[in-house]
Each structure stands twice: as C-alpha cells, then as structure tokens.
Design a protein around this motif. Structure first.
Motif, mmCIF file in Angstrom:
data_model
loop_
_atom_site.group_PDB
_atom_site.id
_atom_site.type_symbol
_atom_site.label_atom_id
_atom_site.label_comp_id
_atom_site.label_asym_id
_atom_site.label_seq_id
_atom_site.Cartn_x
_atom_site.Cartn_y
_atom_site.Cartn_z
ATOM 1 N N THR A 49 0.859 -1.184 0.000
ATOM 2 C CA THR A 49 0.000 0.000 0.000
ATOM 3 C C THR A 49 0.893 1.231 0.000
ATOM 4 O O THR A 49 1.823 1.323 0.807
ATOM 5 N N VAL A 50 0.622 2.159 -0.917
ATOM 6 C CA VAL A 50 1.407 3.387 -1.021
ATOM 7 C C VAL A 50 0.506 4.580 -0.745
ATOM 8 O O VAL A 50 -0.563 4.711 -1.343
ATOM 9 N N ALA A 51 0.947 5.440 0.162
ATOM 10 C CA ALA A 51 0.284 6.712 0.424
ATOM 11 C C ALA A 51 1.310 7.819 0.189
ATOM 12 O O ALA A 51 2.493 7.645 0.501
ATOM 13 N N THR A 52 0.864 8.923 -0.369
ATOM 14 C CA THR A 52 1.768 10.059 -0.549
ATOM 15 C C THR A 52 1.306 11.211 0.332
ATOM 16 O O THR A 52 0.118 11.352 0.643
ATOM 17 N N VAL A 53 2.277 12.016 0.740
ATOM 18 C CA VAL A 53 2.016 13.186 1.580
ATOM 19 C C VAL A 53 2.818 14.358 1.012
ATOM 20 O O VAL A 53 3.767 14.154 0.248
ATOM 21 N N PRO A 54 2.458 15.590 1.394
ATOM 22 C CA PRO A 54 3.156 16.744 0.827
ATOM 23 C C PRO A 54 4.663 16.758 1.073
ATOM 24 O O PRO A 54 5.444 17.047 0.165
ATOM 25 N N GLY A 55 5.097 16.469 2.293
ATOM 26 C CA GLY A 55 6.526 16.547 2.606
ATOM 27 C C GLY A 55 6.920 15.611 3.718
ATOM 28 O O GLY A 55 6.098 14.876 4.279
ATOM 29 N N ALA A 56 8.200 15.657 4.069
ATOM 30 C CA ALA A 56 8.758 14.734 5.058
ATOM 31 C C ALA A 56 8.153 14.899 6.447
ATOM 32 O O ALA A 56 8.063 13.932 7.209
ATOM 33 N N LEU A 57 7.727 16.110 6.803
ATOM 34 C CA LEU A 57 7.138 16.301 8.129
ATOM 35 C C LEU A 57 5.798 15.598 8.289
ATOM 36 O O LEU A 57 5.389 15.292 9.405
ATOM 37 N N GLU A 58 5.122 15.329 7.185
ATOM 38 C CA GLU A 58 3.834 14.648 7.244
ATOM 39 C C GLU A 58 3.960 13.124 7.240
ATOM 40 O O GLU A 58 3.000 12.411 7.525
ATOM 41 N N VAL A 59 5.125 12.619 6.912
ATOM 42 C CA VAL A 59 5.336 11.171 6.811
ATOM 43 C C VAL A 59 5.028 10.446 8.129
ATOM 44 O O VAL A 59 4.290 9.455 8.126
ATOM 45 N N PRO A 60 5.553 10.897 9.285
ATOM 46 C CA PRO A 60 5.292 10.143 10.518
ATOM 47 C C PRO A 60 3.817 10.001 10.875
ATOM 48 O O PRO A 60 3.402 8.953 11.367
ATOM 49 N N LEU A 61 3.020 11.029 10.623
ATOM 50 C CA LEU A 61 1.597 10.954 10.947
ATOM 51 C C LEU A 61 0.902 9.849 10.156
ATOM 52 O O LEU A 61 0.111 9.076 10.708
ATOM 53 N N VAL A 62 1.202 9.750 8.878
ATOM 54 C CA VAL A 62 0.565 8.713 8.059
ATOM 55 C C VAL A 62 1.126 7.343 8.417
ATOM 56 O O VAL A 62 0.380 6.355 8.470
ATOM 57 N N LEU A 63 2.421 7.251 8.709
ATOM 58 C CA LEU A 63 2.983 5.982 9.188
ATOM 59 C C LEU A 63 2.266 5.541 10.466
ATOM 60 O O LEU A 63 1.935 4.364 10.634
ATOM 61 N N GLN A 64 2.034 6.480 11.359
ATOM 62 C CA GLN A 64 1.354 6.178 12.619
ATOM 63 C C GLN A 64 -0.048 5.626 12.362
ATOM 64 O O GLN A 64 -0.460 4.643 12.987
ATOM 65 N N ASN A 65 -0.769 6.246 11.455
ATOM 66 C CA ASN A 65 -2.115 5.770 11.142
ATOM 67 C C ASN A 65 -2.084 4.407 10.457
ATOM 68 O O ASN A 65 -2.953 3.568 10.702
ATOM 69 N N MET A 66 -1.102 4.169 9.616
ATOM 70 C CA MET A 66 -0.964 2.841 8.996
ATOM 71 C C MET A 66 -0.640 1.805 10.071
ATOM 72 O O MET A 66 -1.229 0.726 10.095
ATOM 73 N N ALA A 67 0.287 2.138 10.951
ATOM 74 C CA ALA A 67 0.667 1.209 12.019
ATOM 75 C C ALA A 67 -0.526 0.884 12.911
ATOM 76 O O ALA A 67 -0.696 -0.267 13.330
ATOM 77 N N ALA A 68 -1.349 1.869 13.179
ATOM 78 C CA ALA A 68 -2.496 1.672 14.067
ATOM 79 C C ALA A 68 -3.499 0.665 13.504
ATOM 80 O O ALA A 68 -4.234 0.032 14.274
ATOM 81 N N VAL A 103 7.279 6.320 15.844
ATOM 82 C CA VAL A 103 6.161 5.480 15.405
ATOM 83 C C VAL A 103 6.553 4.006 15.458
ATOM 84 O O VAL A 103 5.796 3.166 15.952
ATOM 85 N N GLY A 104 7.728 3.677 14.961
ATOM 86 C CA GLY A 104 8.180 2.285 14.979
ATOM 87 C C GLY A 104 8.237 1.720 16.384
ATOM 88 O O GLY A 104 7.790 0.593 16.640
ATOM 89 N N LEU A 105 8.773 2.501 17.311
ATOM 90 C CA LEU A 105 8.883 2.034 18.694
ATOM 91 C C LEU A 105 7.521 1.994 19.386
ATOM 92 O O LEU A 105 7.218 1.050 20.107
ATOM 93 N N ASP A 106 6.700 3.011 19.157
ATOM 94 C CA ASP A 106 5.384 3.052 19.813
ATOM 95 C C ASP A 106 4.479 1.915 19.360
ATOM 96 O O ASP A 106 3.688 1.397 20.149
ATOM 97 N N TYR A 107 4.585 1.526 18.095
ATOM 98 C CA TYR A 107 3.689 0.506 17.547
ATOM 99 C C TYR A 107 4.378 -0.847 17.343
ATOM 100 O O TYR A 107 3.751 -1.775 16.841
#
Length: 158
Positions: A49-68, A103-107
């Motif tokens: 699954t691939v999701a795109t975001v505007p920039g690097a600062l937005e990457v962790p939020l989407v990773l977090q939602n994927m991990a959840a 995100v990796g450590l939390d999830y």
C-alpha cells in the motif's frame, strides 16, 4: 548460542509505504526502485500500500495511522530533504527522522527510513537506487525477524 539468520523472503508480508512528494522526482524514482525490490523479494503487489504526503514532516503521521491498523508487517518512509539556505533543512530532517523512529517504537513495527537528507540534488540522485533498495530489504528482513520473535514469545507463553 542461538543465531537468527536474516530472512529476505517477502512472501505473505504486507508492506505500507509513505512517500513525501516534496522533491517528487527523487521520491517517485525511489518508490519505483523500492517496489521493484519488494517484488523481487517475493512481496505481492497487492500486499503493498502506497500513500503520498506533501513533505517529510507529514510522513510520521501517516505511518502512525498505517501502524495503528495493524494490517502491515513493516512500513517504509520515502522522500528527500535537500539542504537549502535556511535552518528549515535541520528542522525537517531532525523532526521527520525522530517521528519515524517514534512510530516504529510506539507501535512495535519495523520502519525502514529512506528519507534522504542531502546537501544538494546531485547527492540525492546518487543515493536513489541504493537507499530505496536497502529500504525494501530492511523492511522484509525486520518484518520477518519481529514476526519470528513474536511467535517465539507466544510459544513461550503457551
């Protein structure tokens, strides 16, 4: 001594990828290399699954939602932060990297961080192939390792 050998078989693994679109030429090239390498390791395209975001600062939020969702065995962060003339480079590089790690450590999910941090476009272009392919290998190997360790933990508890 019990040594766990690296396992690069991506069969039956589900991988989530978040690509930052800022410096999109670099990110898109990295995405292609990464997904090709995942396929070569046995990950089925339907399991990516691939999701795109505007920039690097937005990457962790989407990773977090994927991990959840708990639907992925590993995640991959892709993008490029290229030094400019302001302090913004340091902020984006540091905060996106810290967010990905958190995100990796939390999830408890492996995340291959392939967000390049370079001085210029030439350095970024020179790292596309190796960094993107390495991210695929890291994701598969660490997913298999964490899955094995979790299985062993469940066996010990039974």
């Amino acid at each position: 001594m019990n040594t766990i050998q690296p396992d690069h078989d991506g069969t039956n693994l589900r991988i989530g990828i978040v690509q930052a679109r800022f410096s999109n030429e670099i990110g898109s090239a990295m995405l292609k290399v990464c997904t090709d390498k995942l396929a070569a390791l046995g990950v089925h395209t339907d399991d990516i699954t691939v999701a795109t975001v505007p920039g690097a600062l937005e990457v962790p939020l989407v990773l977090q939602n994927m991990a959840a969702t708990q639907q992925y065995d590993a995640l991959i962060a892709i993008g490029a932060v290229i030094r400019g003339e302001t302090y913004h480079f340091e902020l984006v590089a540091n905060e996106s990297g810290a967010g990905v790690t958190r995100v990796g450590l939390d999830y408890n999910i492996p995340i291959a961080n392939a967000i390049l941090t370079t001085e210029n476009d030439e350095q970024a272009h020179a790292r596309i192939e190796e960094k993107a392919a390495d991210a695929a290998i890291v994701a598969v190997e660490c997913a298999n390792l964490v899955n094995l360790l979790l299985e062993e933990q469940l066996d010990d508890e039974a």
